[in-house]
Design a protein around this motif. Structure first.
Motif, PDB file in Angstrom:
ATOM      1  N   HIS A 187       6.782  -3.972   8.204  1.00 42.45           N
ATOM      2  CA  HIS A 187       8.232  -4.111   8.160  1.00 42.45           C
ATOM      3  C   HIS A 187       8.664  -5.481   8.678  1.00 42.45           C
ATOM      4  N   GLY A 188       7.962  -6.006   9.657  1.00 44.39           N
ATOM      5  CA  GLY A 188       8.335  -7.296  10.209  1.00 44.39           C
ATOM      6  C   GLY A 188       7.904  -8.468   9.362  1.00 44.39           C
ATOM      7  N   LYS A 189       6.980  -8.233   8.424  1.00 41.28           N
ATOM      8  CA  LYS A 189       6.504  -9.337   7.584  1.00 41.28           C
ATOM      9  C   LYS A 189       7.277  -9.453   6.282  1.00 41.28           C
ATOM     10  N   PRO A 196      10.278 -10.324   4.070  1.00 42.49           N
ATOM     11  CA  PRO A 196      11.395 -11.240   4.333  1.00 42.49           C
ATOM     12  C   PRO A 196      12.742 -10.531   4.468  1.00 42.49           C
ATOM     13  N   SER A 220       4.447  -3.269  11.645  1.00 44.03           N
ATOM     14  CA  SER A 220       3.918  -4.615  11.414  1.00 44.03           C
ATOM     15  C   SER A 220       4.236  -5.090  10.008  1.00 44.03           C
ATOM     16  N   SER A 244      13.437  -7.614   5.593  1.00 45.97           N
ATOM     17  CA  SER A 244      13.580  -6.765   6.786  1.00 45.97           C
ATOM     18  C   SER A 244      13.049  -7.421   8.056  1.00 45.97           C
ATOM     19  N   SER A 245      12.609  -8.646   7.944  1.00 43.22           N
ATOM     20  CA  SER A 245      12.033  -9.287   9.126  1.00 43.22           C
ATOM     21  C   SER A 245      13.076  -9.539  10.212  1.00 43.22           C
TER      22      SER A 245
END
Length: 685
Positions: free
Chosen positions: A132-134, A136, A130, A138-139
């Motif tokens: 990692h997806g936030k 920029p 979660s 690595s999103s």
């Protein structure tokens, strides 16, 4: 499904050709064959075909140069290029084939990983995923389930990191150095190199080139497969042409010798008649002269006695009688005798004609004509171009070429079988799946089957639309032979020979007890049958009362002929055809036991398990090969003339065979999973 694909990939790409196991440190040699490093070193160390610093490939035998001849011979394999693709693929497949394992998160190292980032090459737990997806930077990364991270299709999308800069992805390619780069390597080690391009673009171009190369290779594979198929057809055609030419040559000499023998008999008969005529005249003349000689001798003796001891009165009395006239008459007959000629050298031979025959035989020669050459290597044309139509030569040939005419006219025609009917042999009264051991076809079209499994004989009257069946129970029937239009003979394991009449029903008119248990059965001539005795390994000629008339068991050199002569047939000339499934031979014997031919079922055209035999209207011999699942045809001289029926025509483990009117072929077919055996009826066109 996953396991099957993994095993398929492993057996196709990751199996060493030497040890037949999964690669261990694979090395690829210039002919593109890969081997384990140690396997390759061991092969080179023990290779007896070294040529300096060169050795043949273990698979294709292409000669390969050692990249580093300075190394010891046992380490040459280590000098070849390592296949990183095969290494990575093997590791990936091992992980994919293994049961799913848990692994700690690469970032927090506290929880188990549930996701995997293909761009960062990190294993992520739920919380880190979660976060990692936030972030920029690595999103936008590609993230997959951790359980799918080792699948081959996912393996292709994973990023590779630089060995010199562990946090940098290899995203550039230097064509001068032929190596992938990260941006830092480009700025430091390759800043003077020109033509550096993004790795993805270069790989896509290479992938497109490899795809094109794959398509071309596939086309060449199809072309070579067609060439090999054509070569196989030409090998078969060449063999059939050889069979035909051998038969033609033998037939020519047989006819020539027959003509010479006929001419000899004619000349000898004329010579005998000539000498008989002249010698008869000589004998008659001799007998006439002997009679005159006797009469003259008597007249001389009488005259001498009369002169020496006769009185004057007796001399005068006899002289005045018929004595003188008789003697004068005998002398006149002797003077009038014709001259007799002795028939010496009364027949003259035409030496010029004899020399002409000799010259004709000396001028016989072998002329071989070759067809258009088959391309041995593919061209750059399309895979379907450049191939001639490889067909069997027809009976008609071009008259402009004598050699081609001679070679083509004698080739046997390829006969196309046409399936006319499929007959189900199982009836409502059968308790077991039928086992058709033998069959006979009567001139009226009735098909008589020997069903060993159900211990009966079945008669099938095949009409245009329906088939009526009658049956007769017999104790373990074995073989059948046609006696007449309405009669058949059947052997059984109870040592009896049954004579069965065929009509609206089957009826055993009489039976006889035989001395032996007979299997194979064939009609040789009226009131005489040939029967095979498996216990003694011989053939008996018997009459319809079961009496043995003749035994055939050895050849002229007293060598035993048979081991298990289980099937018999008879030719129109009265010869016997015998199928021996143990010795795997087909014999043709004269009624006297002389071996006409012996076809050994070996070689590329041999039979695996010969069974039923019969003769076709052209004088050839048809034989069933049960294990080979085919029906082959032999010429009248015992030469292989081709496969008549195969699995392509629907055959499955055939056993019984018969030829009906107009050359229609009946053959049993036993599909192992089917509930009944079928009889396939073919018209050979």
């Amino acid at each position: 499904m996953m396991m099957a694909s993994v095993l398929e990939l492993e057996s196709k790409f990751l199996e060493c050709h030497i040890c037949l196991e999964t690669y261990r440190r694979p090395k690829t040699i210039p002919c593109l064959h890969s081997f384990c490093e140690q396997c390759l070193n061991d092969y080179i160390s023990n290779c007896r075909e070294l040529q300096g610093h060169r050795f043949p490939c273990p698979v294709c035998k292409q000669v390969v140069d050692c990249p580093d001849p300075s190394l010891p011979r046992g380490q040459w394999g280590s000098a070849f290029k390592a296949s990183f693709f095969l290494n990575d693929l093997a590791d990936c497949l091992k992980r994919a084939a293994a049961p799913p394992l848990t692994a700690p998160c690469s970032l927090c190292d506290k929880a188990n990983a549930v996701r995997f980032c293909l761009d960062c090459d990190h294993k992520l737990c739920a919380f880190c995923h979660s976060v990692h997806g936030k972030i920029p930077t690595s999103s936008g990364h590609e993230v997959v389930d951790y359980s799918d991270s080792n699948r081959p299709e996912v393996h292709r999308r994973r990023k590779r990191f630089c060995t010199a800069h562990a946090d940098r992805v290899l995203e550039l390619y230097c064509p001068q150095c032929r190596t992938p780069l990260c941006p830092m390597c480009h700025l430091t080690f390759h800043k003077l190199c020109t033509g550096v391009t993004p790795l993805a673009d270069t790989a896509e171009k290479k992938r497109a080139w490899l795809k094109e190369l794959e398509g071309r290779t596939d086309g060449y594979i199809r072309k070579l497969a067609r060439i090999n198929q054509a070569l196989n057809q030409n090998v078969e055609a060449g063999h059939m042409a050889q069979v035909s030419d051998v038969e033609r040559l033998k037939e020519f000499f047989i006819k020539t010798m027959h003509l010479l023998q006929t001419k000899q008999e004619q000349l000898m008969a004329r010579l005998d008649n000539t000498y008989l005529t002249h010698c008869t005249a000589l004998v008659e003349g001799k007998r006439e002269r002997e009679e005159l000689l006797t009469a003259l001798a008597n007249a001389r003796d009488l005259t001498r006695s009369l002169v020496e001891v006769g009185s004057d009165w007796e001399v005068m009395q006899e002289a005045d009688s018929d004595l003188g006239q008789q003697v004068e008459g005998l002398i006149t007959r002797v003077d009038a005798l014709p001259r007799l000629q002795t028939p010496l050298a009364s027949v003259s031979l035409d030496e010029e004609a004899a020399r002409g025959v000799t010259r004709h035989l000396q001028h016989l020669a072998l002329r071989v004509s070759l067809s258009s050459p088959i391309p041995t290597t593919p061209t750059t044309d399309s895979p379907t171009s450049g191939l001639p139509p490889f067909l069997f030569p027809s009976g008609s040939s071009n008259s402009s070429s004598t050699s081609s005419s001679n070679s083509g006219a004698g080739l046997p025609q390829r006969r196309t079988p046409k399936l006319l009917k499929r007959i189900k042999t199982r009836t409502g009264m059968d308790k077991e799946k039928p086992e058709i051991w033998d069959m006979a076809v009567l001139p009226g079209g009735q098909l008589i089957l020997v069903d060993s499994a159900n211990a009966c004989i079945k008669g099938m009257n095949m009409g245009s639309s329906t088939t009526t069946v009658c049956r007769l129970a017999l104790p373990s029937p074995l073989r059948i032979a046609k006696l007449s239009e309405r009669q058949v003979a059947v052997t059984a394991q109870d040592r009896k020979l049954y004579v069965i009449s065929v009509g609206d029903k089957l009826e055993a008119t009489h039976w006889v007890i035989t001395q032996h248990e007979y299997w194979g059965l064939a009609k040789v001539r009226e009131e005489t049958l040939a029967a095979s005795c498996l216990d003694l390994g011989c053939l008996h000629l018997i009459d319809l009362q079961g009496r043995v008339l003749q035994t055939i068991s050895h050849d002229a050199s007293m060598t035993p002929l048979f081991q298990r002569p289980s099937y018999l047939s008879a030719t129109p000339e009265g010869d016997l055809v015998v199928s021996d499934c143990i010795k795997k031979c087909i014999y043709r014997l004269a009624p006297s036991g002389e071996v006409r031919f012996k076809f050994p079922c070996t070689g590329p055209f041999g039979l695996h398990n010969p069974r039923s035999v019969c003769c076709d209207p052209q004088g050839g011999v048809l034989c069933v090969d049960k294990e080979g699942q085919k029906v082959v045809r032999l010429s009248s001289l015992g030469r292989f003339a081709g496969n008549l029926l195969t699995t392509i025509h629907g055959l499955s483990y055939p056993e019984a065979l018969a030829v009906g009117p107009n050359g229609v072929v009946y053959v049993s077919s036993d599909a192992l999973q089917a509930e009944t055996q079928d009889v396939l009826v073919f018209e050979i066109m």
